[in-house]
Enzyme design. Structure first.
Site, PDB file in Angstrom:
ATOM      1  N   ILE A   1      -5.213   2.777 -15.840  1.00  0.00           N
ATOM      2  CA  ILE A   1      -4.720   2.228 -17.109  1.00  0.00           C
ATOM      3  C   ILE A   1      -4.342   3.389 -18.036  1.00  0.00           C
ATOM      4  O   ILE A   1      -5.152   4.295 -18.273  1.00  0.00           O
ATOM      5  CB  ILE A   1      -5.780   1.331 -17.762  1.00  0.00           C
ATOM      6  CG1 ILE A   1      -6.142   0.170 -16.815  1.00  0.00           C
ATOM      7  CG2 ILE A   1      -5.285   0.792 -19.108  1.00  0.00           C
ATOM      8  CD1 ILE A   1      -7.279  -0.694 -17.332  1.00  0.00           C
TER       9      ILE A   1
ATOM     10  N   ASP B   1      -3.423 -12.678  -0.127  1.00  0.00           N
ATOM     11  CA  ASP B   1      -4.845 -12.864   0.182  1.00  0.00           C
ATOM     12  C   ASP B   1      -5.406 -11.762   1.067  1.00  0.00           C
ATOM     13  O   ASP B   1      -6.607 -11.483   1.029  1.00  0.00           O
ATOM     14  CB  ASP B   1      -5.055 -14.217   0.869  1.00  0.00           C
ATOM     15  CG  ASP B   1      -4.805 -15.384  -0.079  1.00  0.00           C
ATOM     16  OD1 ASP B   1      -4.858 -15.159  -1.300  1.00  0.00           O
ATOM     17  OD2 ASP B   1      -4.545 -16.506   0.413  1.00  0.00           O
TER      18      ASP B   1
ATOM     19  N   GLU C   1     -11.447   3.224 -15.436  1.00  0.00           N
ATOM     20  CA  GLU C   1     -10.243   2.412 -15.580  1.00  0.00           C
ATOM     21  C   GLU C   1      -9.326   2.522 -14.370  1.00  0.00           C
ATOM     22  O   GLU C   1      -8.143   2.200 -14.432  1.00  0.00           O
ATOM     23  CB  GLU C   1      -9.478   2.811 -16.850  1.00  0.00           C
ATOM     24  CG  GLU C   1      -8.893   4.214 -16.842  1.00  0.00           C
ATOM     25  CD  GLU C   1      -9.854   5.273 -17.339  1.00  0.00           C
ATOM     26  OE1 GLU C   1      -9.393   6.349 -17.729  1.00  0.00           O
ATOM     27  OE2 GLU C   1     -11.081   5.023 -17.333  1.00  0.00           O
TER      28      GLU C   1
ATOM     29  N   ARG D   1       5.853  -4.593  -8.726  1.00  0.00           N
ATOM     30  CA  ARG D   1       5.166  -5.837  -9.080  1.00  0.00           C
ATOM     31  C   ARG D   1       3.827  -5.547  -9.744  1.00  0.00           C
ATOM     32  O   ARG D   1       3.441  -6.218 -10.712  1.00  0.00           O
ATOM     33  CB  ARG D   1       4.971  -6.684  -7.820  1.00  0.00           C
ATOM     34  CG  ARG D   1       4.326  -8.036  -8.101  1.00  0.00           C
ATOM     35  CD  ARG D   1       4.031  -8.773  -6.814  1.00  0.00           C
ATOM     36  NE  ARG D   1       5.244  -8.975  -6.019  1.00  0.00           N
ATOM     37  CZ  ARG D   1       5.249  -9.456  -4.789  1.00  0.00           C
ATOM     38  NH1 ARG D   1       4.081  -9.740  -4.197  1.00  0.00           N
ATOM     39  NH2 ARG D   1       6.388  -9.640  -4.138  1.00  0.00           N
TER      40      ARG D   1
END
Length: 428
Positions: free
Chosen positions: A261, A293, A303, A323
């Site tokens: 992050i 999955d 983070e 994505r």
């Protein structure tokens, strides 16, 4: 000593003791009864003989006297008999001998008149012999009965006690040695049946306890591999389950993504650690929502997040990187006070084949190098590293100045195969 041997060791002496007492009592009783009966019978016969001799004046007729003594000779216990008058032997049994050389135990003398007497001599040896033969027969009968009783008791003990205890012992041995507990079917209400019922209850209780312990261990194991804040798997899970990395199904390949992050310290410093925790959980949820999955999202530490893609077509690697970045930047994260906080992330994205042995440590090191390069080139972007060597075929160093790199930034993909990607600006 086995229980069956103890049973026989107690049963047989008890039976023999009872047999001895019974045979002794029977011998005593039979001897007494037979002796009394004989004495009464001989006494009555003697009386009849004496009466007949007096009535027929047998003292004057020796031949008649001998005939009258003849019934006494038919009694086995009578040894001899003498009929005398004035001390003169008139008749005798055995004829002509009388009791001169006989051995006897009891003598009965009957006075029939002046100088006339009748003597009857008897012995008890014949009575005792008859009683002994009867006792011998009784002993054989009793011993046969005793043998049948012991055999019957042994069979009954084997069926009722021994075999059931043996099954219980075998089940307990199997349960102890193999930990495969076996319950037994025994619906009888006797003592062994109650022991078996208690054993079955113990088996059920142990099975329930073991199942509860197994579930608890699974929960503890699961908890030890989960991050308590985000609910994601943690580094321990990765070390246990992703090392070595799984082999993909050709022509697919596996990818490792290391996401960090951007400026997370500012979030904690500006909005507090509670807001920081909210951001960490929100990022975890967004990453989980945008992967398939079979992909695994892991909180690697602080983070940083590690995402493992086991089966991915190599051509869509940059698209997956885009994505992931879009899932983080697309919507502000709602904080506790209602304020929305926009955040971005930097991403290092590498194929698992960069680690020849597919070991997790090496793959993460390459992902960390790509992440370092992405953060150094402006953040909010991904560096997809395709090769571990530079244009000269040498292993890339930590700076990754040369190599086969794809840059992903602001949802745009720029595949670079040239020798020096850093001499060209990043996609806008």
């Amino acid at each position: 000593m086995r229980l069956y041997a103890k049973f026989l060791a107690i049963l047989i002496p008890c039976f023999l003791s009872l047999a001895g007492i019974g045979l002794w009592y029977e011998h005593r009783t039979a001897t007494s009864v037979n002796t009394d009966d004989l004495t009464q019978r001989i006494g009555a016969l003697t009386g009849r003989v004496a009466t007949a001799m007096v009535r027929h004046n047998a003292a004057d007729n020796p031949s008649l006297a001998n005939d009258l003594l003849a019934p006494l000779g038919h009694e086995p216990s009578v040894v001899c008999a003498e009929y005398t008058s004035a001390l003169r032997l008139i008749a005798s049994y055995p004829r002509g001998l009388g009791c001169r050389n006989a051995q006897f135990d009891q003598v009965t003398d009957v006075e029939l008149g002046e100088g006339v007497s009748l003597r009857i001599a008897m012995t008890e040896s014949l009575i005792k012999g008859a009683v002994g033969r009867q006792l011998q027969q009784s002993t054989l009968t009793f011993l046969g009965t005793l043998l049948l009783a012991v055999i019957s008791a042994s069979i009954g003990f084997r069926l009722i006690v021994g075999r059931r205890l043996e099954r219980l012992n075998q089940a307990m041995t199997v349960s102890t040695e193999t930990r495969k507990r076996q319950s037994l079917a025994d619906d009888s209400g006797d003592e062994i049946g109650r022991i078996v019922a208690t054993y079955n209850q113990l088996i059920r209780a142990e099975n329930e306890l073991e199942e509860k312990l197994r579930r608890t261990n699974l929960q503890l194991n699961e908890s030890s591999q989960r991050d308590p804040l985000t609910g994601l798997y943690n580094r321990l899970f990765a070390q246990r389950n992703l090392d070595p990395l799984p082999n993909p199904t050709p022509p697919d390949t596996g990818f490792i993504a290391l996401l960090d992050i951007d400026h997370f310290k500012r979030v904690n410093d500006t909005h507090g650690h509670e807001a920081g925790d909210t951001v960490l959980k929100a990022v975890a949820n967004r990453l989980n929502a945008c992967v398939r999955d079979d992909a695994v999202v892991i909180r690697w530490g602080g983070e940083e997040y590690l995402i493992a893609f086991p089966n991915v077509n190599p051509e869509i690697g940059p698209m997956l990187a885009s994505r992931l970045l879009n899932s983080i930047r697309q919507n502000p994260i709602a904080l506790a006070g209602g304020e929305g906080l926009s955040i971005t992330a930097s991403l290092g994205f590498v194929p698992c084949c960069l680690s020849p042995e597919r070991d997790l440590k090496t793959a993460v090191e390459w992902a960390d190098r790509a992440l370092y390069l992405a953060k150094g080139n402006g953040r909010d972007r991904a560096c997809v590293l395709w090769s571990d060597r530079d244009s000269n075929g040498e292993l890339l160093d930590a700076q990754l100045k040369h190599g086969d790199i794809t840059w992903v930034a602001s949802a745009a993909i720029d595949r670079r195969d040239d020798r020096n990607p850093s001499d060209r600006p990043l996609s806008a």
